[in-house]
Design an enzyme around this catalytic site. Sequence first.
Site, short mmCIF file in Angstrom:
data_model
loop_
_atom_site.label_atom_id
_atom_site.label_comp_id
_atom_site.label_asym_id
_atom_site.label_seq_id
_atom_site.Cartn_x
_atom_site.Cartn_y
_atom_site.Cartn_z
CG MET A 92 -1.99 -1.10 1.19
SD MET A 92 -3.00 -1.18 2.69
CE MET A 92 -1.88 -2.08 3.79
CB CYS A 151 -1.41 0.39 -8.94
SG CYS A 151 -1.64 2.08 -8.29
#
Length: 343
Positions: free
Chosen positions: A18, A100
Amino acid sequence: MYAEALKRGEKIFAVAPMIDWTDRHCRYLHRHLSSRALLYTEMVVADAIIHGPRERLLSFSPAEHPVALQLGGSDTGKLSEAIRIAVDYGYDEINLNVGCPSDRVQSGTFGACLMRDAAHVADLVAAMKKVSNVPVTVKCRIGVDDQEPTDVLPDFLARMIGAGADAIWIHARKAWLQGLSPKENREIPPLDYDLVYRMKRENPDVFLGINGGIADLDQAASHLEVMDGVMLGRAAYHNTGLLAGVDELVAGNGSARLTRTADIDWQVLRDTMMAYAENVIASGGRLHHVTRHMVGLFQGFAGARRFRQILSTDATRPGAGIEVIGAAFAAVDIDGGAKKLAG
């Protein structure tokens, strides 16, 4: 790692990569809650490793093992060079980001937009395998934009397997590259766990892990009845205490709910993080660099709100010292909270 896990029938629990969250300080904390969770770095762009501050980007504490480096990129040469550099740092895995959806990633033509060109991703994986001395894995979506996941995902997986990928982690949502923010891409596209389960049934000898929308260890245990691995992101970050049940979960001892927080020696954890923070400050860092990752430790405990307040305010002040951590822990009814969760 993955081949051995498959042979032994072992499951793997991972904390997802993350951006801005899973830095070395976050991973140090997570490791002291679980000895067996696989921890991921933030995504690091290959160009940054080649041309940027390598030591800051790649160094980590030996205590973090097993830890995986997630790379972003779409150029075989640059990814290979980044791996050659990273090898000396001793990562346990190299992971390629194919999931992503942020604008910044799209502008570099990598991340989720690579789902449109599975053949190229296969070339990337094959090139990475040639220079890596550890497993090379892929984290992907089930598709992007108007792609039909039931058509796209089987072909994508077949190409990754053919290229030699050691494991594939599948976020069970599409990514919409236009019209949705990264946050919306984690919430709005519907989850399709059944499709991911089907991929596992069709590829029994390949390590496949699942990610997306998994809120707690009970849900993780349910997924592990089908999948080889389960990956939690924000749920593990915002409710950090659940990581205390991971070791028992992957050992096959039930769901290992958050009640496992009763087994944590909170005094030891406090002292460990205070000592760690002291070293960070002595090296030129700030207390907040460490404590911002600790805010989610005590969900469900009396005093948790005050704990969060102290870390969110006092720890951010100039010159803040490790005594702030002690004060935050002292605000929590640790014994009562553990008994409540266990009850």
